[in-house]
Design a protein around this motif. Structure first.
Motif, PDB file in Angstrom:
ATOM      1  N   TYR A  34      10.821   2.811   2.697  1.00 24.61           N
ATOM      2  CA  TYR A  34       9.670   2.681   1.801  1.00 24.61           C
ATOM      3  C   TYR A  34       8.553   3.593   2.297  1.00 24.61           C
ATOM      4  CZ  TYR A  34      12.085  -1.663   0.578  1.00 24.61           C
ATOM      5  OH  TYR A  34      13.030  -2.590   0.201  1.00 24.61           O
ATOM      6  N   THR A  35       7.917   4.292   1.378  1.00 26.32           N
ATOM      7  CA  THR A  35       6.777   5.128   1.741  1.00 26.32           C
ATOM      8  C   THR A  35       5.482   4.358   1.505  1.00 26.32           C
ATOM      9  OG1 THR A  35       6.866   6.104  -0.472  1.00 26.32           O
ATOM     10  CG2 THR A  35       7.911   7.325   1.313  1.00 26.32           C
ATOM     11  N   ARG A  36       4.431   4.810   2.166  1.00 23.47           N
ATOM     12  CA  ARG A  36       3.121   4.182   2.016  1.00 23.47           C
ATOM     13  C   ARG A  36       2.359   4.819   0.853  1.00 23.47           C
ATOM     14  NH1 ARG A  36       1.512   1.058   6.416  1.00 23.47           N
ATOM     15  NH2 ARG A  36       2.905   1.163   8.229  1.00 23.47           N
ATOM     16  N   ASN A  37       1.447   4.040   0.262  1.00 19.14           N
ATOM     17  CA  ASN A  37       0.643   4.581  -0.829  1.00 19.14           C
ATOM     18  C   ASN A  37      -0.592   5.295  -0.278  1.00 19.14           C
ATOM     19  OD1 ASN A  37      -1.209   2.553  -0.146  1.00 19.14           O
ATOM     20  ND2 ASN A  37      -0.475   1.164  -1.742  1.00 19.14           N
ATOM     21  N   GLU A  38      -1.499   5.680  -1.152  1.00 19.60           N
ATOM     22  CA  GLU A  38      -2.674   6.447  -0.733  1.00 19.60           C
ATOM     23  C   GLU A  38      -3.577   5.658   0.209  1.00 19.60           C
ATOM     24  OE1 GLU A  38      -4.639   7.789  -4.227  1.00 19.60           O
ATOM     25  OE2 GLU A  38      -3.086   9.269  -4.740  1.00 19.60           O
ATOM     26  N   ASP A  39      -3.520   4.346   0.139  1.00 18.32           N
ATOM     27  CA  ASP A  39      -4.316   3.493   1.025  1.00 18.32           C
ATOM     28  C   ASP A  39      -3.573   3.158   2.315  1.00 18.32           C
ATOM     29  OD1 ASP A  39      -6.493   3.354  -0.730  1.00 18.32           O
ATOM     30  OD2 ASP A  39      -5.531   1.755  -1.875  1.00 18.32           O
ATOM     31  N   HIS A  40      -2.446   3.831   2.522  1.00 19.10           N
ATOM     32  CA  HIS A  40      -1.634   3.645   3.724  1.00 19.10           C
ATOM     33  C   HIS A  40      -1.024   2.246   3.791  1.00 19.10           C
ATOM     34  CE1 HIS A  40      -0.210   5.432   7.411  1.00 19.10           C
ATOM     35  NE2 HIS A  40      -0.518   4.358   8.092  1.00 19.10           N
ATOM     36  N   ARG A  41      -0.789   1.666   2.626  1.00 20.16           N
ATOM     37  CA  ARG A  41      -0.209   0.335   2.562  1.00 20.16           C
ATOM     38  C   ARG A  41       1.139   0.400   1.851  1.00 20.16           C
ATOM     39  NH1 ARG A  41      -3.802  -3.660   3.714  1.00 20.16           N
ATOM     40  NH2 ARG A  41      -2.551  -5.199   2.603  1.00 20.16           N
ATOM     41  N   SER A  42       1.891  -0.691   1.969  1.00 18.06           N
ATOM     42  CA  SER A  42       3.147  -0.771   1.233  1.00 18.06           C
ATOM     43  C   SER A  42       2.854  -1.039  -0.235  1.00 18.06           C
ATOM     44  CB  SER A  42       4.025  -1.884   1.803  1.00 18.06           C
ATOM     45  OG  SER A  42       3.395  -3.146   1.641  1.00 18.06           O
ATOM     46  N   GLY A  43       3.791  -0.671  -1.081  1.00 19.10           N
ATOM     47  CA  GLY A  43       3.621  -0.874  -2.509  1.00 19.10           C
ATOM     48  C   GLY A  43       4.344  -2.119  -3.001  1.00 19.10           C
ATOM     49  N   GLU A  45       7.250  -2.606  -4.338  1.00 15.52           N
ATOM     50  CA  GLU A  45       8.691  -2.743  -4.139  1.00 15.52           C
ATOM     51  C   GLU A  45       9.027  -3.589  -2.915  1.00 15.52           C
ATOM     52  OE1 GLU A  45      11.048  -1.905  -6.195  1.00 15.52           O
ATOM     53  OE2 GLU A  45       9.533  -1.164  -7.583  1.00 15.52           O
ATOM     54  N   PHE A 229       9.410   4.102  -3.503  1.00 15.29           N
ATOM     55  CA  PHE A 229       8.280   4.219  -4.421  1.00 15.29           C
ATOM     56  C   PHE A 229       7.326   5.273  -3.866  1.00 15.29           C
ATOM     57  CE2 PHE A 229       5.115   2.123  -1.815  1.00 15.29           C
ATOM     58  CZ  PHE A 229       5.845   1.275  -1.027  1.00 15.29           C
TER      59      PHE A 229
END
Length: 229
Positions: A34-43, A45, A229
């Motif tokens: 899983y990749t992190r979003n722009e806020d460096h958090r998990s999404g 999924e 994601f």
């Protein structure tokens, strides 16, 4: 029959040390990355796997385990058939249990605060506000997490020196080494408080675990993976 193991692995997360332990144990497992979003958090999924949306989540034959310390303890107790990473004396068992709690409950707390202050320091705000944000963040760091993390690192440096084996407990890798790997790497690479000059034993220990074939295999497996994601 070999267990079906799935590791839900968020990039740049504590899941790395679980993957390392799985490799050391010689267990076959699947990584869902899983990749992190722009806020460096998990999404969203990852929240479909567990409502907290945190990583690691380890699935073993349908059983879902969370929290690194619990996962490390479970894997060693159930799958370390040769006793390579286990301890037998009550004193060593207590020392490992202490490490599993200390790494997450004390060392990681300081790093989390410093991650937040770093976000404040680098926030996208007007040029008039930015100096204030930087000053506030620096005062918070200087007031608590930096001096406290320095105490934690000094304690762990002394622990390694007194044990004298190159490991935190006993004379071989244990759950203590696996759990401490992530916060100590962050202390060295992210906040730059762990240095070879001040912490020669910790620095040498990090180099030694990073040179292990199982550790390097994890890096090769996760390199270039695309998140869901």
């Amino acid at each position: 029959m070999a267990p079906k193991i799935v590791l839900h692995y968020l990039e740049n997360s504590r899941a790395q040390r679980v993957a390392w332990l799985l490799e050391e144990l010689g267990l076959d497992y699947e990584i869902v990355y899983y990749t992190r979003n722009e806020d460096h958090r998990s999404g969203p999924e990852l929240k479909k796997i567990h409502p907290l949306g945190h990583s690691p989540v380890l699935e073993i034959d349908g059983l879902k385990l969370i929290e690194s310390g619990v996962i490390i303890n479970y894997l060693i107790s159930k799958y370390d058939k040769d006793g390579k990473f286990s301890v037998t004396s009550e004193a060593d068992k207590l020392a490992v249990d202490t490490a599993l709690h200390h790494a997450e409950g004390s060392v990681q707390d300081d790093l989390l605060i410093m991650r937040i202050t770093n976000k404040v320091r680098n926030a996208n705000v007007s040029f008039m506000v930015k100096p204030v944000a930087k000053e506030v963040a620096s005062k918070i760091d200087a007031g608590y997490p930096v001096p406290d993390l320095e105490v934690q690192l000094a304690y762990l440096e002394d622990l390694l020196a007194k044990n004298g084996s190159g490991y935190f407990v006993s004379d071989h890798l244990t759950g203590a080494d696996f759990i401490y790997s992530y916060p100590l790497q962050l202390s060295r690479d992210y906040v730059n408080l762990l240095t070879e000059k001040k912490h020669p034993n910790l620095f040498k220990w990090l180099k030694s675990i990073e040179a292990r074939p199982a550790y390097q295999t994890v890096g090769n497996k996760t390199k270039g993976l695309k998140g869901v994601f």
